[in-house]
Design a protein around this motif. Structure first.
Motif, PDB file in Angstrom:
ATOM      1  N   ASP A  17       0.865  -1.180   0.000  1.00 54.03           N
ATOM      2  CA  ASP A  17       0.000   0.000   0.000  1.00 54.03           C
ATOM      3  C   ASP A  17       0.902   1.232   0.000  1.00 54.03           C
ATOM      4  OD1 ASP A  17      -2.593  -1.092   0.049  1.00 54.03           O
ATOM      5  OD2 ASP A  17      -2.376  -1.595   2.169  1.00 54.03           O
ATOM      6  N   ASN A  18       0.604   2.184  -0.879  1.00 55.64           N
ATOM      7  CA  ASN A  18       1.395   3.413  -0.909  1.00 55.64           C
ATOM      8  C   ASN A  18       0.918   4.341   0.199  1.00 55.64           C
ATOM      9  OD1 ASN A  18       3.011   5.537  -1.551  1.00 55.64           O
ATOM     10  ND2 ASN A  18       1.954   6.078  -3.441  1.00 55.64           N
ATOM     11  N   GLU A  19       1.468   4.144   1.396  1.00 54.38           N
ATOM     12  CA  GLU A  19       1.055   4.952   2.552  1.00 54.38           C
ATOM     13  C   GLU A  19       2.297   5.386   3.314  1.00 54.38           C
ATOM     14  OE1 GLU A  19      -1.374   2.156   4.806  1.00 54.38           O
ATOM     15  OE2 GLU A  19       0.396   1.491   5.889  1.00 54.38           O
ATOM     16  N   PRO A  20       2.195   6.436   4.135  1.00 58.23           N
ATOM     17  CA  PRO A  20       3.388   6.919   4.837  1.00 58.23           C
ATOM     18  C   PRO A  20       4.003   5.823   5.711  1.00 58.23           C
ATOM     19  CG  PRO A  20       1.553   8.465   5.121  1.00 58.23           C
ATOM     20  CD  PRO A  20       1.010   7.245   4.451  1.00 58.23           C
ATOM     21  N   ALA A  43       8.445   2.850  -6.367  1.00 52.72           N
ATOM     22  CA  ALA A  43       7.608   3.868  -6.999  1.00 52.72           C
ATOM     23  C   ALA A  43       6.184   3.351  -7.052  1.00 52.72           C
ATOM     24  CB  ALA A  43       8.095   4.171  -8.410  1.00 52.72           C
ATOM     25  N   GLU A  44       5.232   4.276  -7.116  1.00 56.57           N
ATOM     26  CA  GLU A  44       3.832   3.867  -7.244  1.00 56.57           C
ATOM     27  C   GLU A  44       3.643   3.285  -8.638  1.00 56.57           C
ATOM     28  OE1 GLU A  44       0.072   5.789  -5.337  1.00 56.57           O
ATOM     29  OE2 GLU A  44       0.362   6.723  -7.298  1.00 56.57           O
ATOM     30  N   THR A  45       3.034   2.107  -8.720  1.00 55.59           N
ATOM     31  CA  THR A  45       2.836   1.472 -10.026  1.00 55.59           C
ATOM     32  C   THR A  45       1.356   1.260 -10.333  1.00 55.59           C
ATOM     33  OG1 THR A  45       3.127  -0.654  -8.945  1.00 55.59           O
ATOM     34  CG2 THR A  45       5.043   0.264 -10.070  1.00 55.59           C
ATOM     35  N   ASP A  46       0.499   1.385  -9.311  1.00 59.15           N
ATOM     36  CA  ASP A  46      -0.934   1.201  -9.519  1.00 59.15           C
ATOM     37  C   ASP A  46      -1.666   2.322  -8.786  1.00 59.15           C
ATOM     38  OD1 ASP A  46      -3.551   0.417  -9.635  1.00 59.15           O
ATOM     39  OD2 ASP A  46      -3.226  -1.621  -8.872  1.00 59.15           O
ATOM     40  N   LYS A  48      -4.482   3.701  -9.149  1.00 53.93           N
ATOM     41  CA  LYS A  48      -5.899   3.513  -8.878  1.00 53.93           C
ATOM     42  C   LYS A  48      -6.106   2.837  -7.518  1.00 53.93           C
ATOM     43  CE  LYS A  48      -8.822   0.722 -10.956  1.00 53.93           C
ATOM     44  NZ  LYS A  48      -8.692  -0.304 -11.887  1.00 53.93           N
ATOM     45  N   ASN A  49      -5.305   1.811  -7.250  1.00 46.25           N
ATOM     46  CA  ASN A  49      -5.418   1.101  -5.974  1.00 46.25           C
ATOM     47  C   ASN A  49      -4.396   1.572  -4.949  1.00 46.25           C
ATOM     48  OD1 ASN A  49      -7.566  -0.761  -6.714  1.00 46.25           O
ATOM     49  ND2 ASN A  49      -6.069  -1.601  -8.151  1.00 46.25           N
ATOM     50  N   LYS A  50      -3.699   2.650  -5.285  1.00 42.34           N
ATOM     51  CA  LYS A  50      -2.662   3.204  -4.401  1.00 42.34           C
ATOM     52  C   LYS A  50      -1.659   2.131  -3.967  1.00 42.34           C
ATOM     53  CE  LYS A  50      -3.706   7.047  -2.080  1.00 42.34           C
ATOM     54  NZ  LYS A  50      -4.162   7.843  -0.943  1.00 42.34           N
ATOM     55  N   LEU A  51      -1.136   1.435  -4.981  1.00 50.23           N
ATOM     56  CA  LEU A  51      -0.140   0.404  -4.679  1.00 50.23           C
ATOM     57  C   LEU A  51       1.214   0.810  -5.233  1.00 50.23           C
ATOM     58  CD1 LEU A  51      -2.122  -2.861  -5.546  1.00 50.23           C
ATOM     59  CD2 LEU A  51      -1.694  -1.892  -3.285  1.00 50.23           C
ATOM     60  N   SER A  52       2.260   0.536  -4.455  1.00 50.77           N
ATOM     61  CA  SER A  52       3.627   0.759  -4.920  1.00 50.77           C
ATOM     62  C   SER A  52       4.337  -0.570  -5.048  1.00 50.77           C
ATOM     63  CB  SER A  52       4.406   1.621  -3.928  1.00 50.77           C
ATOM     64  OG  SER A  52       3.929   2.933  -3.953  1.00 50.77           O
ATOM     65  N   ARG A  53       5.348  -0.567  -5.924  1.00 51.34           N
ATOM     66  CA  ARG A  53       6.141  -1.779  -6.081  1.00 51.34           C
ATOM     67  C   ARG A  53       7.561  -1.489  -5.641  1.00 51.34           C
ATOM     68  NH1 ARG A  53       5.654  -6.105 -10.452  1.00 51.34           N
ATOM     69  NH2 ARG A  53       7.749  -6.937 -10.776  1.00 51.34           N
ATOM     70  N   ILE A  54       8.042  -2.309  -4.706  1.00 47.62           N
ATOM     71  CA  ILE A  54       9.414  -2.193  -4.236  1.00 47.62           C
ATOM     72  C   ILE A  54      10.193  -3.356  -4.842  1.00 47.62           C
ATOM     73  CG2 ILE A  54      10.933  -2.151  -2.208  1.00 47.62           C
ATOM     74  CD1 ILE A  54       8.581  -1.243  -0.527  1.00 47.62           C
TER      75      ILE A  54
END
Lengths: 170, 592
Positions: A17-20, A43-46, A48-54
């Motif tokens: 989840d792209n969250e602090p 970086a955020e990759t989705d 719409k669903n606020k998902l990041s990929r590490i």
């Protein structure tokens, strides 16, 4: 069932989840438990669903690699961990910006080497070039090593981004 | 405060109260301060939640742990920003290590001051990230209710643990819509695996049916899973006729007075448990985590065994010890499936197959490893615990402990036949845990006898909670085995550091009887073995908080003991063993 003590390098894709604080959770896990990070990109990759990929490149014995995946999965905002190294063939790329300075005598050689490695000139002055180069970590290392004696003054690298080959997600 | 309809706009502080009530909370352990004043104001206006005012925030978390572990509910803590939050950190770490469900609400400076080094500001989410299961900083009042409900769900499900919710002061004044628990959205990324895969159950059943030298090894996961898991565990153990040992956190998961029970396992475990663990051909680990206090030297750990490991946390599998068959799932679900599978296979215990194994175990048992040299003139600490057990066994008695020798003697000698009656700091080993934990237990079980078996050093670490205990008239009993030393430190210095007792003797100890009286409690003292029974009976009879100062032999050591770096079959059984075995290896010395 003693695990063999060979150290392996693994590239993992972690969907979060792209969250602090989520990156701090991942990095804190590695430092707190003494795992190795060779490269990490995020970086955020989705959107719409606020998902990041590490994408993490790490190394360890098979037992440690299994632990790293289990520990990552335990972090609440982590949706999934994919061990690309284990799951099948994958592509990995890294981007580097390399600044080279040098006298008139080496400028031609600098450009010739850049050409061989398909590096692009993105900035030029009478005293310097900035090259952009994309490729595997090894290819970037080889180019930088060759450029070193010609006057490399600064390097910026993105770390590895990776994705599996074929039609499957990840 | 009358509970208002959900459509009504509430202040953040009112939402906090409403969310706690909706989560079934009845007790909150806390300490006020500037950043949480709005919550205290909301608390003042209602009568659904009972607030217990501790004397130090560490005490609040341990009290919540005692409450949670003895009741199966989530323990709730409310502290202010800065020092309130940092004081709670030891308790949170303790709860993380021992998987205790806690929700800790911390105050925070208002959002516009975060990062400005404001008065009583600390980076609470940063500090508590490694010592919580999860934490939150609420930056929008409309998230507040959802976050608190989610915090409870995360604290109590899967492998339980502490969750921190950091609440900036402006969020407590802001108003928004309250979401009740059933309408709050759930978290997609959080999916603990509860049901075990069927194929693994079949595999485990086959190993169980073939074993000749099996051993059940039960841990705190059974307690966390609940009464059903403990009952199913006992059913499985009896169905198979196999021997069973328990970890420090698992005591009570199987009745200690049963003949299939071999006693505590690990560093100060019994001779029969540790030898059985070393020699077994099948180890069935249910809800334990192969802690280093249990395994000793990993390379020599149960070398001839196949291992089944049941754990709800996949990261516990193959962490310290590689296993042959891992089953991820809730203990109760796994045990139910395993029992069903064995019954489907028309499995019957085969006493003949494991008879030689039991004969071997009986020879180990005959060593009577917990014996000690009795005395008419000086109170042996073991004697004091034996008498405490004997004189309280007919009651509903809950035991908490501090950390050290007294804790190990209590674990060895007090026999727990039921789960949830034993509260101790296992993973973190927090001195000062016992008294506040006892406070929490007493609040969850007002009519029970709650005894903190303590050492004189540990008890001083959170002695201020005597004031809390007296304020709320909690009849907690503090049973101090006073040997004037940090006994376990002294023991290690004797065995490993040439008897150089560096800083392990406490000069100028307080007079514990007068100390008790100063707090408004009752103080009692026993100096001779003949006084022990009378003092214990007096302690039980008094319906008030009591401190008992039992002056015990200062030189007594806790045996059996597996020296650090040694294997299970290299135990020291008593003082006479010390001379015959060689010095501890250098490799062992560096271990804790």
């Amino acid at each position: 069932m003693a695990a063999p003590e060979t150290v392996e390098k693994h590239t993992m894709a972690v969907l979060v989840d792209n969250e602090p604080g989520v990156l701090a959770r991942v990095i804190g896990l590695f430092s707190g438990r003494g795992y190795n990070i060779e490269s990490l990109t995020v970086a955020e990759t989705d959107p719409k669903n606020k998902l990041s990929r590490i994408t993490i490149v790490t190394s360890g014995t098979p037992m440690i690699i299994e632990q790293i995946k289990a520990q990552l999965n335990r972090i609440v905002p982590v949706h999934g961990v994919h061990d690309l190294t284990e799951e099948g063939p994958f592509v990995e790329r890294e981007l580097a910006l390399i600044k080279v300075t040098g006298g008139a005598e080496s400028r031609a050689e600098t450009l010739r080497l850049a050409d061989i490695f398909h590096a692009r000139v993105v900035d030029t002055t009478p005293e310097s070039y900035v090259f952009e180069m994309t490729g595997s970590t090894e290819k970037l290392d080889a180019f930088i090593n060759l450029m070193e004696p010609l006057g490399v003054v600064d390097i910026s690298r993105t770390g590895v981004a990776a994705i599996s080959r074929g039609a499957d997600k990840f | 405060m009358a509970v208002q309809p959900a459509t009504h706009e509430l202040s953040g502080a009112e939402m906090v109260i409403r969310a706690l009530v909706d989560q079934g909370v009845d007790v909150v352990f806390g300490y006020p301060g500037g950043a949480v004043l709005p919550i205290y104001d909301a608390l003042f206006k209602q009568n659904r939640l009972r607030h217990i005012l501790v004397r130090h925030e560490q005490g609040a978390v341990h009290a919540a742990e005692g409450y949670a572990r003895s009741s199966g509910k989530v323990g709730v803590v409310l502290v202010t920003s800065g020092p309130g939050a940092t004081n709670a950190v030891t308790g949170l770490t303790d709860a993380l290590m021992d998987s205790v469900p806690i929700v800790c609400l911390t105050g925070q400076v208002p959002t516009h001051l975060i990062g400005n080094d404001a008065f009583q500001e600390a980076d609470t989410t940063g500090i508590t990230r490694p010592c919580t299961k999860h934490n939150y900083l609420v930056k929008d009042v409309n998230d507040l209710a959802r976050v608190i409900h989610e915090a409870f769900m995360i604290a109590r499900t899967g492998r339980p643990g502490p969750v921190v919710v950091d609440l900036p002061k402006d969020m407590l004044f802001a108003t928004g819509l309250y979401l009740p628990p059933e309408t709050a959205p759930t978290r997609k990324s959080y999916r603990p695996q509860i049901k075990p895969p069927a194929t693994r159950i079949t595999g485990a059943a086959q190993l169980i049916m073939a074993a000749k030298k099996p051993l059940f090894y039960g841990g705190g996961g059974l307690i966390n899973s609940g009464p059903r898991a403990c009952a199913l565990f006992s059913e499985l153990v009896r169905l198979t006729g196999f021997p069973v040992t328990l970890t420090l956190m698992g005591l009570g998961a199987y009745p200690a007075s049963d003949k299939q029970y071999l006693g505590l396992v690990g560093m100060h475990g019994t001779f029969e448990s540790n030898n059985a663990m070393h020699d077994c051909d099948l180890m069935i680990n249910i809800g334990a985590r192969f802690d280093d206090r249990v395994t000793g030297k990993v390379a020599a750990f149960a070398p001839h065994s196949r291992k089944i490991h049941v754990d709800i946390d996949p990261s516990s599998i193959n962490k310290n010890v590689g296993v042959d068959l891992a089953i991820v799932g809730d203990c109760a679900e796994v045990l139910a499936a395993l029992i069903a599978e064995l019954k489907a296979q028309v499995y019957k215990a085969d006493p003949a197959r494991i008879a030689p194994w039991w004969r071997q175990i009986e020879t180990w048992r005959k060593r009577d490893c917990l014996r000690y040299v009795k005395s008419d003139t000086i109170i042996k600490p073991q004697y004091a615990i034996e008498r405490l057990y004997a004189l309280t066994r007919d009651r509903d008695v809950f035991i908490t402990t501090e950390v050290g020798q007294h804790q190990m003697w209590a674990a060895q000698l007090f026999k727990f036949d039921k789960p949830f009656h034993w509260m101790t700091s296992g993973g973190l080993g927090t001195m000062g845990y016992g008294l506040p934990a006892a406070m929490g237990v007493q609040l969850a079980h007002p009519d029970a006898l709650v005894v903190d078996i303590a050492g004189e050093a540990s008890i001083l670490m959170n002695i201020q909670e005597m004031s809390t205990v007296c304020q709320y008239r909690l009849p907690v009993k503090v049973f101090i085995l006073n040997n004037q030393y940090m006994g376990m430190v002294r023991q290690w210095q004797e065995l490993l550091h040439g008897g150089r007792y560096s800083e392990s003797y406490t000069a100028a100890l307080p007079d514990f009887v007068k100390l008790a009286e100063a707090f408004g409690a009752v103080g009692l003292r026993a100096e001779k073995p003949g006084e022990v029974d009378r003092i214990i009976n007096e302690m039980i009879a008094v319906d008030r908080p009591v401190i008992v100062d039992v002056q015990v032999d200062p030189k007594e050591n806790c045996f059996p003991m597996i020296p650090s770096g040694a294997a299970h079959n290299e135990m020291l059984l008593g003082p006479e063993d010390k001379q015959t075995s060689g010095p501890v290896s250098e490799e062992g010395m560096v271990l804790v």
